[in-house]
Design a protein around this motif. Structure first.
Motif, PDB file in Angstrom:
ATOM      1  N   CYS A 159       1.045  -1.091   0.002  1.00 47.71           N
ATOM      2  CA  CYS A 159       0.064   0.153   0.206  1.00 47.71           C
ATOM      3  C   CYS A 159       0.748   1.031  -0.218  1.00 47.71           C
ATOM      4  N   LEU A 160       1.790   1.261   1.237  1.00 48.67           N
ATOM      5  CA  LEU A 160       2.739   2.774   0.865  1.00 48.67           C
ATOM      6  C   LEU A 160       3.375   2.748  -0.647  1.00 48.67           C
ATOM      7  N   TYR A 161       4.167   1.333  -0.698  1.00 50.23           N
ATOM      8  CA  TYR A 161       4.905   1.750  -1.939  1.00 50.23           C
ATOM      9  C   TYR A 161       3.564   2.261  -3.207  1.00 50.23           C
ATOM     10  N   ARG A 162       2.767   1.712  -3.157  1.00 52.08           N
ATOM     11  CA  ARG A 162       1.851   2.520  -4.092  1.00 52.08           C
ATOM     12  C   ARG A 162       0.976   4.227  -3.877  1.00 52.08           C
ATOM     13  N   LEU A 163       1.058   4.346  -2.993  1.00 52.94           N
ATOM     14  CA  LEU A 163       1.154   6.192  -2.251  1.00 52.94           C
ATOM     15  C   LEU A 163       2.336   6.502  -2.866  1.00 52.94           C
ATOM     16  N   LYS A 164       3.940   5.914  -2.641  1.00 55.94           N
ATOM     17  CA  LYS A 164       5.078   6.732  -2.485  1.00 55.94           C
ATOM     18  C   LYS A 164       5.553   6.566  -4.239  1.00 55.94           C
ATOM     19  N   ARG A 165       4.661   5.862  -5.288  1.00 62.72           N
ATOM     20  CA  ARG A 165       4.875   6.192  -6.505  1.00 62.72           C
ATOM     21  C   ARG A 165       4.138   6.586  -7.283  1.00 62.72           C
TER      22      ARG A 165
ATOM     23  N   GLY B  46      -0.467   4.091  15.509  1.00 66.46           N
ATOM     24  CA  GLY B  46      -0.263   4.553  13.534  1.00 66.46           C
ATOM     25  C   GLY B  46       1.090   4.665  13.695  1.00 66.46           C
ATOM     26  N   ARG B  47       1.235   5.458  14.172  1.00 64.42           N
ATOM     27  CA  ARG B  47       2.229   6.748  13.606  1.00 64.42           C
ATOM     28  C   ARG B  47       2.882   6.012  13.955  1.00 64.42           C
ATOM     29  N   GLU B  48       3.866   5.085  14.789  1.00 61.91           N
ATOM     30  CA  GLU B  48       4.901   4.324  15.386  1.00 61.91           C
ATOM     31  C   GLU B  48       4.835   3.207  14.271  1.00 61.91           C
ATOM     32  N   VAL B  49       4.010   2.648  13.524  1.00 60.53           N
ATOM     33  CA  VAL B  49       4.346   2.204  12.806  1.00 60.53           C
ATOM     34  C   VAL B  49       4.771   2.265  11.919  1.00 60.53           C
ATOM     35  N   LEU B  50       4.119   3.671  11.495  1.00 61.19           N
ATOM     36  CA  LEU B  50       4.174   4.204   9.377  1.00 61.19           C
ATOM     37  C   LEU B  50       5.434   4.197   9.831  1.00 61.19           C
ATOM     38  N   LEU B  51       5.911   4.908  11.095  1.00 67.10           N
ATOM     39  CA  LEU B  51       7.182   5.873  11.337  1.00 67.10           C
ATOM     40  C   LEU B  51       8.617   4.667  10.427  1.00 67.10           C
ATOM     41  N   ARG B  52       8.170   3.510  11.156  1.00 67.98           N
ATOM     42  CA  ARG B  52       8.893   2.664  10.259  1.00 67.98           C
ATOM     43  C   ARG B  52       8.796   2.058   8.765  1.00 67.98           C
ATOM     44  N   TYR B  53       7.680   2.046   8.391  1.00 67.39           N
ATOM     45  CA  TYR B  53       7.926   1.719   7.245  1.00 67.39           C
ATOM     46  C   TYR B  53       8.282   2.768   6.062  1.00 67.39           C
TER      47      TYR B  53
ATOM     48  N   GLU C 246      11.150   6.007   7.287  1.00 72.41           N
ATOM     49  CA  GLU C 246      12.240   4.957   7.441  1.00 72.41           C
ATOM     50  C   GLU C 246      12.549   4.026   6.370  1.00 72.41           C
ATOM     51  N   MET C 247      11.940   2.755   5.665  1.00 74.62           N
ATOM     52  CA  MET C 247      11.750   1.879   4.908  1.00 74.62           C
ATOM     53  C   MET C 247      12.102   2.153   3.546  1.00 74.62           C
ATOM     54  N   LEU C 248      10.991   2.838   3.418  1.00 74.79           N
ATOM     55  CA  LEU C 248      10.567   3.573   2.001  1.00 74.79           C
ATOM     56  C   LEU C 248      10.462   4.531   1.143  1.00 74.79           C
ATOM     57  N   PHE C 249      11.130   5.494   2.265  1.00 76.44           N
ATOM     58  CA  PHE C 249      11.270   6.870   1.502  1.00 76.44           C
ATOM     59  C   PHE C 249      12.476   7.476   1.864  1.00 76.44           C
TER      60      PHE C 249
ATOM     61  N   ALA D 261      14.838  11.667   2.887  1.00 76.92           N
ATOM     62  CA  ALA D 261      14.595  12.679   3.071  1.00 76.92           C
ATOM     63  C   ALA D 261      13.902  13.916   2.419  1.00 76.92           C
ATOM     64  N   VAL D 262      14.259  12.780   0.997  1.00 86.88           N
ATOM     65  CA  VAL D 262      13.296  14.164  -0.073  1.00 86.88           C
ATOM     66  C   VAL D 262      11.972  13.935   0.294  1.00 86.88           C
ATOM     67  N   TYR D 263      11.068  13.672   1.224  1.00 85.09           N
ATOM     68  CA  TYR D 263       9.899  13.811   1.634  1.00 85.09           C
ATOM     69  C   TYR D 263       9.353  14.101   3.137  1.00 85.09           C
ATOM     70  N   THR D 264       8.852  15.053   3.481  1.00 87.41           N
ATOM     71  CA  THR D 264       8.473  15.250   4.774  1.00 87.41           C
ATOM     72  C   THR D 264       6.700  14.823   5.062  1.00 87.41           C
ATOM     73  N   PHE D 265       7.113  13.863   6.137  1.00 83.42           N
ATOM     74  CA  PHE D 265       5.806  13.801   6.694  1.00 83.42           C
ATOM     75  C   PHE D 265       5.486  14.742   7.673  1.00 83.42           C
ATOM     76  N   ASP D 266       3.800  14.743   7.861  1.00 82.81           N
ATOM     77  CA  ASP D 266       3.501  15.411   9.117  1.00 82.81           C
ATOM     78  C   ASP D 266       2.129  14.791   9.256  1.00 82.81           C
ATOM     79  N   TYR D 267       2.809  14.462  10.527  1.00 82.50           N
ATOM     80  CA  TYR D 267       1.594  13.622  11.449  1.00 82.50           C
ATOM     81  C   TYR D 267       0.904  13.924  12.190  1.00 82.50           C
ATOM     82  N   GLN D 268      -0.112  13.974  12.371  1.00 82.44           N
ATOM     83  CA  GLN D 268      -1.485  14.725  13.168  1.00 82.44           C
ATOM     84  C   GLN D 268      -2.478  13.622  13.969  1.00 82.44           C
TER      85      GLN D 268
END
Length: 407
Positions: free
Chosen positions: A62-68, A86-93, A95-98, A100-107
Motif C-alpha cells: 500500500c505504501l509503495y503504491r502511495l510513493k509511486r 499508527g504513527r509508531e508503525v508508519l514511521l518504521r515503514y 524509514e525503509m520506503l522513503f 529525506a526528500v519527503y516530509t511527513f507531518d503526522y496528525q
C-alpha cells in the motif's frame, strides 16, 4: 500536498468527511478486514477524483503504491492522519520506503476519539505487532526486474582467485527514470529509499556470486584517504584495502571511476572511488601504497581494473581546475585553451598508477583494446550506465566490487 488517512485504525466513514474538506490528493489506507464482498471498501467517496484507495494485501505494498503515485505527481509533502500507535508503525515503514526528500507531518488523534460525525462509531482495534522489515522485504522481492536482466562487466586481467565485477543499470527494481533500475546507493537527496537499494544489492549479490558475503561501500569524501580494514574506521574515505575473505569491497561510480586492485600473490584487494578531485589528490597511488605498507605487496604484482566512468569526450572542468591535470600530463587536457577544457581523468589515473610502480600491462582501462572493455563512457551509454554529467543531481549509482575467493 498528499493526505494519507490511516483507516486501519479509524472508522471508514471518516473518508467521506475528509473528501469534503481536503484540497489535496487523499490516500485511504484500508486493512484487509475492511474489504466488502465485492473487494472494495465501503463507504467509498467515488465522486472525488483525487481520492486513492490503498487496500492491497500488505501495508508495504500500500505504501509503495502511495510513493509511486506521489512520485508521479511530483509531490514530496505528506500529511498523515492516524493514532499514536499508527504513527509508531508508519514511521518504521517511512524509514525503509522513503528518504529525506519527503516530509511527513503526522496528525495524531487519540484512538478513542478517532471517529467522525457521520457514524460516531468506535475506531477499529489496533493490529498485532507488525514485522515491518519482513513485510517490506517480502514485497520488494516480488517486484519484477526492470530494463532486462542484471549484467556484470568483468576484467580478464583479474585472476580467478578473486571474484569481482562492475555493475550496470539493468535488472533492479528502482523505477525513478534517472535511477532505473539497478541503483545501488541510497541518498537522502534522492527518491530511491534504503529498502529498494538493499533489494537491488541483494539481486546483484545473487547474480555476481558473492551472496551472502556483506557488500561494504567506501564512504566517499572525494579525497585520498584509505581505510585498511581492521584499523579504526574513519568517518569518510575513498578507498579500502584488506586481506580478509569474508567481505566484498565496493566503490561507487556514476562518472567517477570505481577502481579495483588485486594482488594474486599476497591475496590482498583494494577498491577506490576516483572522481576528478580524488584523482588529483592521488587516491589511486595511495591505495597501492597501503597495500605495500600494510600487507607487504610488491607493486609489480598488483593488477588494476578501471571501471565504467566518464570519458574525455563528455567531461569538462573550469580552466583553473583543468590546469591541475595539464600539470600532471599535457595529454590529460586536449583543449587547454578552451573556456571549459575537456579532461581525461582515466588517463590521469593511468599516469599516476604507472608513476607509483604499477606495470603498464597490469592496468585494464579504456586504452586496452586486446581485452573486453570494462571502461566504457558512462555519459555516452544511457541504456547501460548511470551518469551525473548526463542526468543531473538525481542520478543513480553503479559499483565496482571485489572479494577474495574462499579456500
Amino acid at each position: 500536498m498528499a493526505l494519507l488517512v490511516d483507516l486501519t485504525r479509524c472508522c471508514s466513514s471518516t473518508a467521506a468527511c475528509l473528501q469534503q474538506e481536503a484540497d489535496s490528493h487523499v490516500f485511504l489506507l484500508y486493512g484487509r478486514t475492511q474489504r466488502r464482498g465485492n473487494g472494495l471498501p465501503e463507504p467509498f467517496p467515488r465522486a472525488h477524483g483525487s481520492v486513492h484507495v490503498l487496500d492491497s494485501g500488505s501495508t508495504a505494498e500500500c505504501l509503495y503504491r502511495l510513493k509511486r503515485t506521489v512520485d508521479d505527481l511530483d509531490l514530496s509533502s505528506i500529511r498523515v492522519l492516524t493514532t499514536a500507535r499508527g504513527r509508531e508503525v508508519l514511521l518504521r515503514y517511512q524509514e525503509m520506503l522513503f528518504t529525506a526528500v519527503y516530509t511527513f507531518d503526522y496528525q495524531v488523534t487519540p484512538a478513542d476519539r478517532f471517529t467522525c460525525s457521520c457514524c460516531g462509531g468506535p475506531a477499529p482495534a489496533d493490529s498485532p505487532e507488525v514485522d515491518v522489515g519482513g513485510d517490506v522485504s517480502a514485497f520488494l522481492q516480488q517486484q519484477p526486474a526492470l530494463k532486462g536482466d542484471i549484467k556484470v562487466l568483468r576484467s580478464t586481467l583479474i585472476p580467478d582467485c578473486f571474484g569481482h565485477g562492475f555493475s550496470t543499470r539493468s535488472g533492479g527494481i528502482s523505477y525513478i527514470p534517472t535511477l532505473s533500475s539497478l541503483n545501488l546507493f541510497s541518498s537522502s537527496k534522492r527518491r530511491d529509499p534504503r529498502a529498494v537499494v538493499e533489494e537491488n544489492r541483494h539481486r546483484l549479490a545473487l547474480r555476481a556470486g558473492f551472496h551472502p558475503l556483506p557488500l561494504r561501500l567506501v564512504k566517499v569524501n572525494h579525497a585520498s584517504d584509505v581505510w585498511v580494514l581492521g584499523k579504526p574506521e574513519p568517518e569518510s574515505y575513498d578507498s579500502m584495502v584488506t586481506d580478509r575473505r569474508e567481505v566484498v569491497l565496493a566503490a561507487p561510480g556514476a562518472d567517477c571511476m570505481p577502481i579495483l586492485f588485486a594482488d594474486p600473490v599476497k591475496k590482498v584487494i583494494g577498491a577506490a572511488h576516483a572522481g576528478w578531485k580524488g584523482t588529483v589528490m592521488g587516491v589511486a597511488p595511495a591505495t597501492v601504497d597501503a597495500m605495500v605498507t600494510d600487507f607487504g605487496c610488491r607493486r609489480s604484482d598488483i593488477v588494476v581494473a578501471v571501471g565504467p566512468s566518464v570519458g574525455v569526450c563528455c567531461f569538462t572542468l573550469d580552466k583553473e581546475q583543468a590546469g591541475d591535470f595539464t600539470t600532471l600530463h599535457p595529454d590529460c587536457v586536449p583543449d587547454p585553451e578552451s573556456a571549459k577544457p575537456h579532461v581525461d581523468i582515466r588517463l590521469a589515473n593511468r599516469v599516476l598508477l604507472q608513476r607509483c610502480g604499477i606495470l603498464p600491462e597490469h592496468i585494464h582501462d579504456n586504452t586496452v583494446t586486446e581485452r573486453p572493455s570494462v571502461t566504457p563512457c558512462t555519459s555516452c551509454n544511457p541504456e547501460d550506465f548511470f551518469s551525473h554529467v548526463r542526468d543531473g543531481l538525481n542520478f543513480g549509482t553503479q559499483v565496482g566490487f571485489l572479494w577474495i575467493q574462499g579456500s
